[in-house]
Scaffold this active site. Structure first.
Site, short mmCIF file in Angstrom:
data_model
loop_
_atom_site.label_atom_id
_atom_site.label_comp_id
_atom_site.label_asym_id
_atom_site.label_seq_id
_atom_site.Cartn_x
_atom_site.Cartn_y
_atom_site.Cartn_z
N SER A 192 127.76 77.23 5.59
CA SER A 192 126.97 76.05 5.94
C SER A 192 127.46 74.80 5.21
O SER A 192 127.64 74.84 3.99
CB SER A 192 125.51 76.29 5.59
OG SER A 192 125.07 77.48 6.20
N LYS A 239 107.60 69.89 14.76
CA LYS A 239 106.63 70.96 14.60
C LYS A 239 107.22 72.03 13.69
O LYS A 239 108.04 72.84 14.12
CB LYS A 239 106.26 71.58 15.97
CG LYS A 239 104.98 72.38 15.88
CD LYS A 239 104.92 73.52 16.85
CE LYS A 239 105.81 74.64 16.48
NZ LYS A 239 105.57 75.28 15.17
N GLU A 257 118.49 91.98 14.18
CA GLU A 257 118.58 91.13 13.01
C GLU A 257 117.70 91.76 11.93
O GLU A 257 116.50 91.93 12.13
CB GLU A 257 117.99 89.77 13.40
CG GLU A 257 118.83 88.62 13.01
CD GLU A 257 118.18 87.28 13.37
OE1 GLU A 257 117.23 87.21 14.18
OE2 GLU A 257 118.65 86.28 12.81
N TRP A 312 110.69 79.03 9.51
CA TRP A 312 110.15 79.06 8.15
C TRP A 312 111.20 79.36 7.09
O TRP A 312 110.96 79.20 5.91
CB TRP A 312 109.04 80.12 8.05
CG TRP A 312 109.47 81.46 8.55
CD1 TRP A 312 109.24 81.95 9.81
CD2 TRP A 312 110.26 82.45 7.89
NE1 TRP A 312 109.83 83.19 9.96
CE2 TRP A 312 110.47 83.52 8.79
CE3 TRP A 312 110.80 82.55 6.60
CZ2 TRP A 312 111.20 84.66 8.46
CZ3 TRP A 312 111.53 83.68 6.27
CH2 TRP A 312 111.72 84.72 7.18
N GLY A 322 115.14 79.00 15.75
CA GLY A 322 114.22 80.12 15.60
C GLY A 322 114.81 81.35 16.28
O GLY A 322 116.03 81.44 16.46
N SER A 323 113.94 82.24 16.68
CA SER A 323 114.42 83.52 17.22
C SER A 323 114.89 83.36 18.67
O SER A 323 114.43 82.46 19.40
CB SER A 323 113.30 84.55 17.14
OG SER A 323 112.21 84.09 17.90
N CYS A 365 119.76 83.21 9.38
CA CYS A 365 120.41 83.53 10.65
C CYS A 365 121.88 83.85 10.40
O CYS A 365 122.49 84.57 11.16
CB CYS A 365 120.28 82.36 11.61
SG CYS A 365 120.84 80.83 10.86
N GLU A 419 119.33 76.76 18.21
CA GLU A 419 119.95 77.50 17.10
C GLU A 419 119.16 78.78 16.96
O GLU A 419 118.04 78.78 16.44
CB GLU A 419 119.88 76.68 15.80
CG GLU A 419 120.67 75.37 15.84
CD GLU A 419 122.18 75.59 15.77
OE1 GLU A 419 122.62 76.72 15.54
OE2 GLU A 419 122.91 74.60 15.95
N LEU A 420 119.74 79.88 17.46
CA LEU A 420 118.93 81.10 17.59
C LEU A 420 119.38 82.19 16.62
O LEU A 420 119.99 81.92 15.61
CB LEU A 420 118.97 81.55 19.06
CG LEU A 420 118.61 80.45 20.07
CD1 LEU A 420 118.73 80.95 21.50
CD2 LEU A 420 117.20 79.90 19.83
N ARG A 446 118.20 68.73 9.20
CA ARG A 446 119.34 68.93 10.10
C ARG A 446 119.03 68.43 11.50
O ARG A 446 119.93 68.17 12.29
CB ARG A 446 119.68 70.43 10.12
CG ARG A 446 121.08 70.75 10.51
CD ARG A 446 121.45 72.15 10.12
NE ARG A 446 120.95 73.15 11.07
CZ ARG A 446 121.31 74.44 11.03
NH1 ARG A 446 122.13 74.87 10.09
NH2 ARG A 446 120.85 75.29 11.89
P1 NAD Z 1 110.33 82.03 15.60
O1 NAD Z 1 111.13 81.98 16.84
O2 NAD Z 1 109.22 82.98 15.51
O3 NAD Z 1 109.70 80.60 15.28
C1 NAD Z 1 110.48 79.43 15.17
C2 NAD Z 1 109.59 78.23 15.43
O4 NAD Z 1 109.15 78.27 16.77
C3 NAD Z 1 108.34 78.16 14.57
O5 NAD Z 1 108.05 76.81 14.28
C4 NAD Z 1 107.28 78.74 15.50
O6 NAD Z 1 105.99 78.28 15.18
C5 NAD Z 1 107.74 78.16 16.81
N1 NAD Z 1 107.27 78.87 18.00
C6 NAD Z 1 107.04 80.19 18.16
N2 NAD Z 1 106.62 80.42 19.44
C7 NAD Z 1 106.61 79.23 20.07
C8 NAD Z 1 106.28 78.80 21.39
N3 NAD Z 1 105.87 79.65 22.33
N4 NAD Z 1 106.38 77.49 21.69
C9 NAD Z 1 106.79 76.60 20.77
N5 NAD Z 1 107.12 76.93 19.50
C10 NAD Z 1 107.04 78.23 19.16
O7 NAD Z 1 111.40 82.24 14.43
P2 NAD Z 1 111.11 82.37 12.87
O8 NAD Z 1 110.60 83.74 12.61
O9 NAD Z 1 110.33 81.19 12.38
O10 NAD Z 1 112.59 82.21 12.30
C11 NAD Z 1 113.48 83.27 12.20
C12 NAD Z 1 114.47 83.23 13.33
O11 NAD Z 1 115.13 81.96 13.34
C13 NAD Z 1 115.57 84.25 13.18
O12 NAD Z 1 115.85 84.82 14.43
C14 NAD Z 1 116.76 83.41 12.70
O13 NAD Z 1 118.01 83.97 13.00
C15 NAD Z 1 116.53 82.13 13.42
N6 NAD Z 1 117.21 81.04 12.74
C16 NAD Z 1 118.31 80.52 13.34
C17 NAD Z 1 119.02 79.51 12.71
C18 NAD Z 1 120.24 78.93 13.35
O14 NAD Z 1 120.65 77.87 12.93
N7 NAD Z 1 120.85 79.59 14.32
C19 NAD Z 1 118.59 79.01 11.49
C20 NAD Z 1 117.45 79.55 10.90
C21 NAD Z 1 116.76 80.58 11.56
#
Ligand code: NAD
Length: 488
Positions: free
Chosen positions: A451, A184, A391, A160, A238-239, A294, A260-261, A169
């Site tokens: 970036s 998604k 984080e 988000w 995501g995370s 991130c 990308e975590l 990207r």
């Molecule tokens: P999140 O992991 O909660 O969610 C990311 C995405 O995964 C969302 O679309 C969510 O709906 C989906 N998701 C969650 N559980 C899932 C599952 N079981 N199966 C499939 N999809 C699932 O992360 P967030 O809170 O949306 O984003 C913040 C995190 O993202 C932070 O840790 C941040 O560092 C990381 N992030 C990393 C980068 C990078 O490029 N390394 C960039 C942006 C954000």
């Protein structure tokens, strides 16, 4: 920005799933609510996909796969270029939409449109530069041919915090490589992706090439897609815990993955740094996107001799930040994404203080509507504090002093993450040593934001696998074939 403009824009954003070139409701008829984090108000209800919708999207991506993969690269590239032009033309409305659904200040949202659009232009250009090799084998008995092929159907999962850029990207390199996709977006910020896909439809993207499922049941919708043998690739941002969980699912089918975590970026200020430059960089590296990046600097590791002066200067700058809804004039700190994020920032600051740190400004939630946290500086943070390990994902700048270069390197590398580091020094040789010594996939040497669509973005250690952007980015969506043929 008038309320009328906001309402008009929100009314034009699709509220349905996009599958096989058609906007359609969820199979169950269910909807999910999207809220403005600055007010807590529901701004739109959109389709809430079920697993059956996810499978329909996979069917659509499969049906379009051969046609899109066989489309000349130039045509695919030109389509991405048209999308770039139109996105730039509509910069203002995309920026406003992101500010409404995610909270970042409007000026930053405009910056994200420029950054996010660049992936469409960059990969539109890269589409025609996918190359192979042809040459004799060392024995002289035959010819080696190396060719690149689209990997196939891709599932793209985005977070988000950068609703537009994280989508482009992934979508742009996948399309450039000839892949079809099921996107998604995060349930908290799905509107920007829906609006983007409407734009892709407008520039002539064939049906089924991009499909979008918005859902409040991410796990249930994504898992059957990931486990389906037709899926070739999973790209997730995501995370780290969710990334690990998805890697386990992907292991069953030995699926190609890009991850990308999370990050825990060190921002190291040496005693020979230009402090004005370091303070400017710190403000960007920490407070951009309200600290919810991130790449956000998480730990300010500052030489003991300049720590007090650095903290005095950043505190002064942080006191001047203006908190409010991102659409308001002059606001530099919008809301956090939800109340959970506010609670997390609060508890990290409390833990640091309990262990001996001092708050020089901020330190608390801002009461009232929306999920606001006051921009904060914490100095003298002790090793072992949670804030150095987790984080923060909020506007909290934590300073920990160090003694010498070895000490700085030890503290900086003392994390399971390895996404990005920032280093401020006027010494060229020390800067070069830091490139070798810091264990991160990216580094800002005397800059606070790294970036760039033309550069390979990605992490080491538990920050992920693969690279997005640069010449490397398209290879995440290609697979290599080697052919041996006898001499002619
Ligand atoms: P999140 O992991 O909660 O969610 C990311 C995405 O995964 C969302 O679309 C969510 O709906 C989906 N998701 C969650 N559980 C899932 C599952 N079981 N199966 C499939 N999809 C699932 O992360 P967030 O809170 O949306 O984003 C913040 C995190 O993202 C932070 O840790 C941040 O560092 C990381 N992030 C990393 C980068 C990078 O490029 N390394 C960039 C942006 C954000």
């Amino acid at each position: 920005m008038s309320q009328h403009q906001e309402r008009d824009l929100l009314a034009r954003v699709p509220d349905r799933l996009f599958i096989a070139g058609r906007w359609r409701p969820a199979e169950s008829g269910g909807t999910l609510e999207v809220r403005d984090p600055a007010t807590g108000e529901v701004i739109k209800e959109i389709a809430d996909a079920t697993p059956a919708d996810g499978m329909a999207a996979l069917d659509a991506a499969e049906a379009a796969s051969a046609g899109w993969g066989g489309t000349p690269a130039r045509e695919r590239g030109e389509l991405l270029r048209r999308a770039y032009d139109l996105l730039i033309e509509r910069q203002e409305e995309f920026a406003l939409l992101m500010t409404i659904e995610m909270g970042k200040p409007l000026a930053e949202a405009r910056g994200e449109v420029t950054y996010g659009a660049e992936f469409l232009r960059w990969f539109g250009e890269e589409a025609v530069r996918v190359q192979g090799r042809y040459g004799p084998n060392p024995e002289g008995t035959g010819r080696i041919i190396v060719s690149q092929h689209p990997v196939g159907i891709c599932h793209l999962i985005t977070p988000w915090n950068f609703p537009l850029a994280m989508a482009t990207r992934k979508i742009a390199p996948a399309l450039a490589a000839g892949c079809t996709v099921i996107v998604k977006p995060a349930a908290l910020t799905p509107l920007t992706t829906l609006h983007l896909v409407q734009l892709l439809e407008e520039v002539g993207l064939p049906a089924g090439v991009v499909n979008v499922v918005t859902t409040s049941s991410s796990g249930q919708v994504s898992e059957p897609i990931i486990r389906d043998p037709r899926l070739a690739k999973l790209s997730f941002t995501g995370s780290t815990p969710v990334g690990q969980h998805l890697l386990e699912q992907a292991a069953q089918g030995v699926l190609r993955t890009s991850m990308e975590l999370g990050g825990n970026a060190p921002f190291v200020v040496f005693d020979d740094a230009d402090l004005d430059q370091a303070v400017d960089g710190a403000m960007l590296a920490k407070f951009r996107n309200i600290g919810q990046a991130c790449t956000a600097a998480n730990r300010f590791i500052v030489h003991r001799d300049v720590a007090e002066e650095f903290s005095r200067r950043v505190t002064e700058r942080v006191r001047r930040l203006k908190v409010g809804r991102g659409t308001e004039e002059g606001v530099t700190i919008g809301p956090l994404i939800d109340d959970r994020a506010v609670d997390k920032a609060s508890s990290l600051v409390q833990d640091a203080v309990m262990r001996g740190a001092e708050v020089t400004t901020g330190g608390e939630a801002v009461h009232g509507d929306g999920s606001f946290f006051a921009p904060t500086v914490v100095t003298g943070v002790r090793e072992g504090s949670d804030i150095l390990r987790e984080e923060i994902f909020g506007p909290v700048l934590a300073i920990v002093p160090f003694e010498d270069e070895d000490d700085a390197v030890r503290i900086a590398n003392d994390t399971e993450y390895g996404l990005v580091s920032y280093v401020y020094t006027e010494s060229l040789s020390r800067g070069q040593r830091m490139i070798d010594r810091l264990h991160t996939g990216m580094m800002g040497l005397n800059v606070g934001v790294v970036s760039n669509a033309a550069a390979p973005f990605g992490g080491w250690k538990m920050s992920g696998l693969g690279r997005e952007g640069g010449a490397e980015g398209i290879h995440e969506y290609l697979q290599t074939k080697y052919t041996l043929t006898p001499n002619p």
